[in-house]
Write a protein that holds these residues in place. Structure first.
Motif, PDB file in Angstrom:
ATOM      1  N   ASP A 230      -4.335 -24.982 -11.700  1.00 37.12           N
ATOM      2  CA  ASP A 230      -3.376 -25.177 -10.782  1.00 37.12           C
ATOM      3  C   ASP A 230      -2.658 -24.376 -10.163  1.00 37.12           C
ATOM      4  N   ALA A 231      -1.479 -24.265 -11.381  1.00 41.90           N
ATOM      5  CA  ALA A 231      -0.149 -23.137 -11.128  1.00 41.90           C
ATOM      6  C   ALA A 231      -0.775 -22.556 -10.550  1.00 41.90           C
ATOM      7  N   ALA A 232      -2.335 -21.399 -11.143  1.00 39.34           N
ATOM      8  CA  ALA A 232      -2.564 -19.716 -10.949  1.00 39.34           C
ATOM      9  C   ALA A 232      -2.613 -19.875  -9.532  1.00 39.34           C
ATOM     10  N   ALA A 233      -3.649 -21.229  -8.872  1.00 37.52           N
ATOM     11  CA  ALA A 233      -4.346 -21.500  -7.528  1.00 37.52           C
ATOM     12  C   ALA A 233      -2.892 -21.664  -6.639  1.00 37.52           C
ATOM     13  N   ALA A 234      -2.052 -22.121  -7.407  1.00 42.17           N
ATOM     14  CA  ALA A 234      -0.007 -22.416  -6.138  1.00 42.17           C
ATOM     15  C   ALA A 234      -0.256 -21.332  -5.924  1.00 42.17           C
ATOM     16  N   LEU A 235      -0.046 -20.462  -7.019  1.00 41.82           N
ATOM     17  CA  LEU A 235       0.937 -19.075  -6.775  1.00 41.82           C
ATOM     18  C   LEU A 235       0.206 -17.815  -6.085  1.00 41.82           C
ATOM     19  N   MET A 236      -1.106 -18.475  -5.924  1.00 42.55           N
ATOM     20  CA  MET A 236      -2.119 -17.103  -5.335  1.00 42.55           C
ATOM     21  C   MET A 236      -1.903 -18.261  -3.952  1.00 42.55           C
ATOM     22  N   LEU A 237      -1.853 -18.951  -3.316  1.00 51.32           N
ATOM     23  CA  LEU A 237      -1.944 -19.597  -2.183  1.00 51.32           C
ATOM     24  C   LEU A 237      -0.318 -18.864  -1.507  1.00 51.32           C
ATOM     25  N   CYS A 238       0.532 -18.914  -1.798  1.00 50.53           N
ATOM     26  CA  CYS A 238       2.494 -18.612  -2.226  1.00 50.53           C
ATOM     27  C   CYS A 238       2.122 -16.893  -1.705  1.00 50.53           C
ATOM     28  N   LEU A 239       1.230 -16.727  -2.583  1.00 49.56           N
ATOM     29  CA  LEU A 239       1.041 -15.188  -2.175  1.00 49.56           C
ATOM     30  C   LEU A 239       0.522 -14.672  -0.987  1.00 49.56           C
ATOM     31  N   GLU A 240      -0.765 -15.254  -0.354  1.00 53.15           N
ATOM     32  CA  GLU A 240      -1.651 -15.432   0.707  1.00 53.15           C
ATOM     33  C   GLU A 240      -0.874 -15.555   1.817  1.00 53.15           C
ATOM     34  N   ALA A 241      -0.240 -16.751   2.060  1.00 54.02           N
ATOM     35  CA  ALA A 241       0.665 -17.200   3.233  1.00 54.02           C
ATOM     36  C   ALA A 241       1.572 -16.943   4.373  1.00 54.02           C
ATOM     37  N   SER A 242       1.137 -17.236   5.513  1.00 53.13           N
ATOM     38  CA  SER A 242       2.143 -16.316   6.410  1.00 53.13           C
ATOM     39  C   SER A 242       3.142 -16.031   5.882  1.00 53.13           C
ATOM     40  N   GLY A 243       4.166 -15.024   6.644  1.00 50.47           N
ATOM     41  CA  GLY A 243       5.324 -15.267   6.039  1.00 50.47           C
ATOM     42  C   GLY A 243       6.655 -16.238   6.598  1.00 50.47           C
ATOM     43  N   ASP A 244       5.716 -16.298   8.082  1.00 47.84           N
ATOM     44  CA  ASP A 244       6.920 -17.354   8.809  1.00 47.84           C
ATOM     45  C   ASP A 244       6.576 -18.793   7.885  1.00 47.84           C
ATOM     46  N   VAL A 245       5.807 -19.121   7.086  1.00 51.11           N
ATOM     47  CA  VAL A 245       5.357 -20.260   6.795  1.00 51.11           C
ATOM     48  C   VAL A 245       6.337 -20.322   5.781  1.00 51.11           C
ATOM     49  N   VAL A 246       6.774 -19.312   4.717  1.00 49.60           N
ATOM     50  CA  VAL A 246       7.129 -19.719   3.037  1.00 49.60           C
ATOM     51  C   VAL A 246       8.109 -18.710   2.612  1.00 49.60           C
ATOM     52  N   CYS A 247       8.421 -17.181   3.801  1.00 50.30           N
ATOM     53  CA  CYS A 247       9.720 -17.313   3.170  1.00 50.30           C
ATOM     54  C   CYS A 247      11.109 -17.857   3.334  1.00 50.30           C
ATOM     55  N   GLY A 248      11.244 -17.887   1.949  1.00 47.34           N
ATOM     56  CA  GLY A 248      12.868 -18.903   2.044  1.00 47.34           C
ATOM     57  C   GLY A 248      12.144 -19.574   1.582  1.00 47.34           C
ATOM     58  N   GLU A 249      10.982 -20.628   1.089  1.00 49.76           N
ATOM     59  CA  GLU A 249      10.932 -22.020   0.911  1.00 49.76           C
ATOM     60  C   GLU A 249      10.702 -22.331  -0.491  1.00 49.76           C
ATOM     61  N   ILE A 250      10.914 -23.459  -0.773  1.00 46.33           N
ATOM     62  CA  ILE A 250      10.400 -23.377  -1.951  1.00 46.33           C
ATOM     63  C   ILE A 250       9.578 -25.308  -2.061  1.00 46.33           C
ATOM     64  N   PHE A 251       8.567 -24.988  -2.976  1.00 44.54           N
ATOM     65  CA  PHE A 251       7.418 -25.857  -3.384  1.00 44.54           C
ATOM     66  C   PHE A 251       7.617 -26.392  -4.644  1.00 44.54           C
ATOM     67  N   ASN A 252       7.463 -27.584  -4.539  1.00 44.35           N
ATOM     68  CA  ASN A 252       7.123 -28.053  -6.032  1.00 44.35           C
ATOM     69  C   ASN A 252       5.586 -27.749  -5.433  1.00 44.35           C
ATOM     70  N   ALA A 253       4.992 -27.743  -7.228  1.00 40.19           N
ATOM     71  CA  ALA A 253       3.502 -27.523  -7.354  1.00 40.19           C
ATOM     72  C   ALA A 253       3.062 -28.454  -8.219  1.00 40.19           C
ATOM     73  N   GLY A 254       2.218 -29.411  -7.993  1.00 37.26           N
ATOM     74  CA  GLY A 254       1.727 -30.330  -8.323  1.00 37.26           C
ATOM     75  C   GLY A 254       0.692 -32.187  -7.588  1.00 37.26           C
ATOM     76  N   SER A 255       0.915 -32.662  -8.086  1.00 38.72           N
ATOM     77  CA  SER A 255       0.272 -33.416  -7.174  1.00 38.72           C
ATOM     78  C   SER A 255       0.893 -34.510  -7.369  1.00 38.72           C
ATOM     79  N   ASN A 256       0.718 -35.842  -5.903  1.00 40.34           N
ATOM     80  CA  ASN A 256       1.612 -37.358  -6.341  1.00 40.34           C
ATOM     81  C   ASN A 256       0.447 -38.022  -7.175  1.00 40.34           C
TER      82      ASN A 256
END
Length: 341
Positions: A230-256
């Protein structure tokens, strides 16, 4: 693992050729397989301290290029960036004990090499740079639920190097079109082709299988958990997402749903190992405790981990009972032991 749009990668020019530093590591070897499955051309830069075993069955893949090199060496790092459109930076010394062996070496690998990588990415007009950080940057925080906006309070050299690296990346946002993204992982667990038993859930499972007993140190401290897949999948999502959405952003990766007090993990082991002996002992010299919110990565990127701690323990238990990792105390499964050699 998390749901990933298989068409995005083909349409997104920024992920057509990807450099993964530390791609032979615990999370990296999962990530490389996802990238190749998506049709990406992948280059791995790794010093292979733990050999190349984790990528053995991929070496004949025409879309995979493996470079043996050190991220601290400018020539090697610059060469690895040639023709690359995006970078996922996993390389580094991982874990508090391993980082404490030699402070200057840790700083040079975990911080100074990141600074060099950012400079070279800007020079080469790399579009996306995804950086693997850690939730341990939050330190010892008790019951407070921590978001990406919460103050950071590192209590280890490992966390300090991650924070200093994060600062470099955030400062570089939109410089020379660079889109840095920071992923703060929960505590990782689970099977991997570059296996580790210096992680809390993995070592507890190994001891439950081989020794029929486990020790719970302290127990009130919080740890969020995430499977390596799942950690690898989170990285993939951050790679694929639009720059308008993720540029300069921080994401905690896990599940509540996967925030645990250490003592609550006991319930998983009692269910899966009915005859286990559990010993409760005072906490060791580890004050870290963080109860983390993962709302942002869920709402913004649609990230939903597919694994749970219970399934991860069952998966690892089954593997161990089949005779895999019989010598689970071998140095190669522990970053600090192997590096100390």
């Amino acid at each position: 693992m998390s749901s990933i749009d298989t068409n995005k990668t083909k349409e997104n020019e920024s992920v057509s050729k990807v450099l993964v530093t530390g791609g032979a590591g615990y999370i990296g070897c999962h990530l490389i397989r996802i990238l190749l499955e998506r049709g990406c051309k992948v280059r791995v830069l790794d010093s292979f301290l733990f050999d190349q075993h984790s990528l053995d069955n991929l070496k004949d893949n025409p879309n995979l290029e493996i470079m043996v090199g050190d991220i601290r060496h400018m020539e090697e790092l610059a060469s690895s960036l040639e023709g690359v459109s995006s970078v996922i930076h996993l390389a580094g010394i991982v874990g508090d004990p391993a980082c404490n062996l030699e402070k200057q070496v840790t700083l040079s690998i975990n911080y100074e090499a990141t600074r060099l990588l950012v400079d070279l990415c800007k020079y080469n007009n790399i579009k996306r740079l995804v950086f693997a950080s850690t939730c341990s940057v939050y330190g010892a925080r008790g019951e407070e639920i921590l978001t990406e906006e919460s103050p950071i309070s590192p209590i280890s050299l490992y966390a300090e190097t991650k924070i200093r690296s994060e600062e470099i990346l955030l400062k570089a946002a939109n410089e020379n079109s660079l889109e840095p993204v920071i992923v703060r992982f929960a505590t990782v667990y689970g099977l991997s082709r570059r296996m580790r038993f210096d992680l809390v859930l993995n070592i507890l499972t190994a001891k439950a299988v081989h020794e029929k007993k486990i020790r719970i140190y302290g127990g009130v401290q919080w740890r969020p958990l995430i499977h390596a897949k799942d950690a690898a999948a989170a990285l993939m999502l951050c790679l694929e997402a639009s720059g308008d959405v993720v540029c300069g952003e921080i994401f905690n990766a896990g599940s509540n749903q996967e925030n645990y007090r250490i003592k609550d993990l006991e319930k998983i082991f009692v269910k899966l190992f009915p005859r286990i002996n559990i010993e409760h002992v005072p906490p060791m010299n580890d004050e870290r405790s963080y109860n983390v919110s993962f709302d942002k990565i869920t709402s913004v990127l649609g990230f939903t981990p597919q694994e749970t701690a219970k399934r991860g323990v069952k998966e690892l238990k089954d593997s161990l009972l089949k005779g895999n990792f019989a010598d689970y105390l071998a140095d190669k499964y522990y970053n600090v032991k192997y590096l100390y050699k």
